[in-house]
Design a protein around this motif. Structure first.
Motif, PDB file in Angstrom:
ATOM      1  N   HIS A   1      82.233  69.981  90.173  1.00 51.75           N
ATOM      2  CA  HIS A   1      83.490  70.135  89.440  1.00 51.75           C
ATOM      3  C   HIS A   1      83.945  68.803  88.851  1.00 51.75           C
ATOM      4  O   HIS A   1      84.430  68.748  87.708  1.00 51.75           O
ATOM      5  N   LEU A   2      83.794  67.727  89.599  1.00 56.45           N
ATOM      6  CA  LEU A   2      84.201  66.419  89.091  1.00 56.45           C
ATOM      7  C   LEU A   2      83.321  65.980  87.923  1.00 56.45           C
ATOM      8  O   LEU A   2      83.804  65.362  86.960  1.00 56.45           O
ATOM      9  N   VAL A   3      82.035  66.299  87.987  1.00 60.24           N
ATOM     10  CA  VAL A   3      81.146  66.002  86.850  1.00 60.24           C
ATOM     11  C   VAL A   3      81.597  66.776  85.618  1.00 60.24           C
ATOM     12  O   VAL A   3      81.618  66.245  84.499  1.00 60.24           O
ATOM     13  N   VAL A   4      81.978  68.035  85.817  1.00 58.05           N
ATOM     14  CA  VAL A   4      82.485  68.844  84.704  1.00 58.05           C
ATOM     15  C   VAL A   4      83.738  68.208  84.113  1.00 58.05           C
ATOM     16  O   VAL A   4      83.922  68.189  82.884  1.00 58.05           O
ATOM     17  N   GLN A   5      84.615  67.687  84.977  1.00 58.89           N
ATOM     18  CA  GLN A   5      85.826  67.034  84.479  1.00 58.89           C
ATOM     19  C   GLN A   5      85.499  65.821  83.605  1.00 58.89           C
ATOM     20  O   GLN A   5      86.216  65.524  82.647  1.00 58.89           O
ATOM     21  N   LEU A   6      84.413  65.162  83.929  1.00 57.35           N
ATOM     22  CA  LEU A   6      84.036  63.967  83.173  1.00 57.35           C
ATOM     23  C   LEU A   6      83.224  64.288  81.918  1.00 57.35           C
ATOM     24  O   LEU A   6      83.427  63.682  80.871  1.00 57.35           O
ATOM     25  N   ALA A   7      82.310  65.251  82.055  1.00 54.41           N
ATOM     26  CA  ALA A   7      81.334  65.444  80.977  1.00 54.41           C
ATOM     27  C   ALA A   7      81.219  66.858  80.451  1.00 54.41           C
ATOM     28  O   ALA A   7      80.479  67.084  79.479  1.00 54.41           O
ATOM     29  N   GLY A   8      81.916  67.826  81.071  1.00 58.06           N
ATOM     30  CA  GLY A   8      81.798  69.198  80.626  1.00 58.06           C
ATOM     31  C   GLY A   8      80.557  69.862  81.203  1.00 58.06           C
ATOM     32  O   GLY A   8      79.876  69.285  82.058  1.00 58.06           O
TER      33      GLY A   8
END
Length: 224
Positions: free
Chosen positions: A20-27
């Motif tokens: 989820h945190l990766v998604v927040q950063l990069a989608g």
């Protein structure tokens, strides 16, 4: 040998949190909502399975995590101020559940100390910064902030990890409030910092609850 369900659940929480945190950063952005909705059920299930006994503290903390899931999920069904109020409503119930869970430990908490006064001052400063932009939402914001502050102070009585978790959760909600109501507040990757502090705070609260319950089980001295 089969892994204990609690270890599997904690591993799943860690992996989904990182994703989820990766998604927040990069989608991609479309993955944000489904990954977020998985997180609190995983953490609640971990606490429930890992606890040596389903004490009052465990039951109420698990309920707080379930209500946090409502705060994460309900805004998707609404728009505008209604979505924000849905989020606040879910998390208000979560803060009340946490406060009820930690209430029996109030005499061990920071209540009445300079730390509690610091929380009150921090909430006061945050409210002053956010109130001009809150408009009609100023009362719900004030009520929620008061309950959040109470939870953070009471958490210090249950366990040190829970106390740290309460502080980190307070910071997460402060970031949300500033992002919603302070025009001057516009940090890079705001969603990442909100979710990092939120997920860390919730995990520390749950870990503190578990450590307290294990300590009480070992000594046979449950509180509340």
């Amino acid at each position: 040998m089969t892994a204990h369900p609690a270890r599997v659940l904690l591993g799943a929480y860690t992996v989904v949190s990182a994703g989820h945190l990766v998604v927040q950063l990069a989608g991609p952005a479309w993955l944000s909502r489904p990954t977020q909705m998985l997180l609190m059920p995983l953490l609640a299930a971990w606490l429930w399975w890992a606890a040596p006994a389903r004490t009052r503290l465990v039951r109420l903390a698990t309920a707080a995590l379930a209500l946090s899931w409502l705060g994460d999920s309900l805004p998707a069904a609404f728009t505008g101020d209604t979505a924000f109020l849905a989020m606040v409503g879910g998390f208000l119930l979560a803060q009340l559940a946490y406060a009820a869970a930690f209430w029996p430990y109030r005499r061990e908490s920071a209540a009445g100390t300079p730390l509690a006064a610091g929380y009150v001052v921090a909430f006061g400063v945050l409210f002053v910064l956010c109130a001009p932009g809150a408009g009609a939402l100023v009362v719900p914001v004030a009520v929620y902030g008061g309950c959040l502050t109470l939870m953070a102070v009471l958490a210090t009585g249950a366990d040190r990890l829970a106390g740290i978790g309460g502080a980190v959760f307070f910071c997460s909600d402060a970031l949300i409030a500033l992002g919603a109501f302070a025009d001057w507040y516009d940090p890079p990757v705001e969603g990442f910092w909100v979710m990092l502090t939120y997920l860390t705070g919730q995990a520390l609260l749950a870990a503190g609850v578990l450590r307290r319950v294990r300590s009480e089980a070992a000594t046979g001295c449950a509180v509340g």
